[in-house]
Design an enzyme around this catalytic site. Structure first.
Site, PDB file in Angstrom:
ATOM      1  N   SER A 190       0.809  -1.214   0.000  1.00  0.00           N
ATOM      2  CA  SER A 190       0.000   0.000   0.000  1.00  0.00           C
ATOM      3  C   SER A 190       0.843   1.265   0.000  1.00  0.00           C
ATOM      4  O   SER A 190       0.325   2.344  -0.269  1.00  0.00           O
ATOM      5  CB  SER A 190      -0.930   0.009   1.218  1.00  0.00           C
ATOM      6  OG  SER A 190      -0.174  -0.057   2.414  1.00  0.00           O
ATOM      7  N   GLU A 214       5.187   6.090   7.391  1.00  0.00           N
ATOM      8  CA  GLU A 214       5.148   6.824   6.123  1.00  0.00           C
ATOM      9  C   GLU A 214       5.746   8.226   6.272  1.00  0.00           C
ATOM     10  O   GLU A 214       6.269   8.787   5.315  1.00  0.00           O
ATOM     11  CB  GLU A 214       3.704   6.925   5.619  1.00  0.00           C
ATOM     12  CG  GLU A 214       3.091   5.603   5.167  1.00  0.00           C
ATOM     13  CD  GLU A 214       3.473   5.223   3.749  1.00  0.00           C
ATOM     14  OE1 GLU A 214       3.826   6.120   2.969  1.00  0.00           O
ATOM     15  OE2 GLU A 214       3.433   4.016   3.432  1.00  0.00           O
TER      16      GLU A 214
END
Length: 293
Positions: free
Chosen positions: A38, A180
């Protein structure tokens, strides 16, 4: 091979193009390993594959436009899994690694169907197998996204292998955005880790499965927060070993010396991906290609 322009293709026409190409394609040891996740988390799998098999070519797709997957519905996750597989299949891989635990838990069958005769490995089963092998007291913890933990897929996989193992699972949804952002040792990360991992107090776990490929990026914080001598299971390392075994059995291991850098595909924010690649891979950055999903 010509690289497809996804902006000019609908997924219907892309699928037709892929299947037409596959009819005339035979996988060889020189064919690439396809990996998708993802976002940046799957780079932990890329790193493990490079360490285990440095001669292998790698195609990596990070769906940075739609991260995180772990907060999405099962129907949406299955849709994304199909589209992600189609992107990798256009590069004619010899194997596909699903580096996303959420997809491994909820949509591995979608990937297998879309991949046709190309073998598919999910990180979830590899991580579960290793946890069963290394636990000493049969008390195993699992951390993952909300979708992975809610699916109970890790607990099911582990107890199918050994019904005497007690599995305690905890969803840690904020770990993905922290990874992230590159907050590997930020004070906020340590505070959140302390809150999440308190769920294992009193359960006497001796093994903890990192049930999301983003989580090894935060491994130091996780290890520092845990109490006692707990074995950390990195599913990226487990799946790399399993991939080598499968390719060797099929006669598809590449026998060269060193492969070129990975071919990186992202669906958004290539500049941010580039920054995180340098941070987590500790190597020169290959070109990053932006594709449309």
């Amino acid at each position: 091979m010509e690289i497809l322009s996804y902006s000019d293709l609908t997924f219907k026409s892309l699928k037709s193009t892929i299947f037409s190409a596959l009819q005339h394609h035979k996988t060889t040891p020189e064919s690439p390993i396809g990996i998708f996740d993802s976002g940046v988390g799957g780079l932990t799998v890329v790193r493990a594959i490079q360490a285990e098999m440095p001669a292998e070519r790698i195609i990596y797709f990070g769906d940075t436009a739609r991260v995180p997957y772990g907060t999405k519905s099962p129907a949406t996750i299955r849709k994304y899994a199909h589209e992600d597989t189609a992107i990798l299949m256009s590069h004619l891989p010899k194997i596909i690694i699903v580096a996303c635990n959420t997809v491994s838990a909820l949509a591995l069958d979608v990937v297998e169907k879309a991949a046709g005769s190309i073998p598919v490995i999910g990180v979830l089963r590899a991580g579960a197998d290793l946890a069963v092998q290394v636990t000493r007291n049969k008390h195993v913890g699992v951390i993952g996204t909300q979708a992975t933990v809610s699916s109970n897929a890790y607990a099911d996989a582990i107890t199918r292998l050994d019904a005497n193992i007690e599995v305690v699972s905890k969803a840690c949804p904020l770990f993905v955005p922290l990874a992230e952002e590159g907050f590997t040792e930020h004070a906020a990360t340590r505070l959140i880790a302390s809150d999440y991992l308190a769920a294992f107090d009193g359960h006497d776990i001796d093994t903890l499965v990192l049930g999301c490929t983003h989580y090894p990026i935060l491994r130091k914080v996780i290890t520092d927060t845990l109490h006692g001598d707990i074995r950390i299971i990195d599913s990226a390392e487990a799946v790399a070993g399993r991939t080598r075994e499968l390719l060797a059995d099929a006669g598809l291991l590449c026998t060269g010396k060193h492969a070129p850098p990975p071919h990186l595909l992202v669906s958004d924010l290539p500049q941010k991906f580039s920054m995180l690649y340098k941070l987590f891979m500790e190597s020169d950055l290959p070109d990053v290609e932006l594709v449309e999903v």
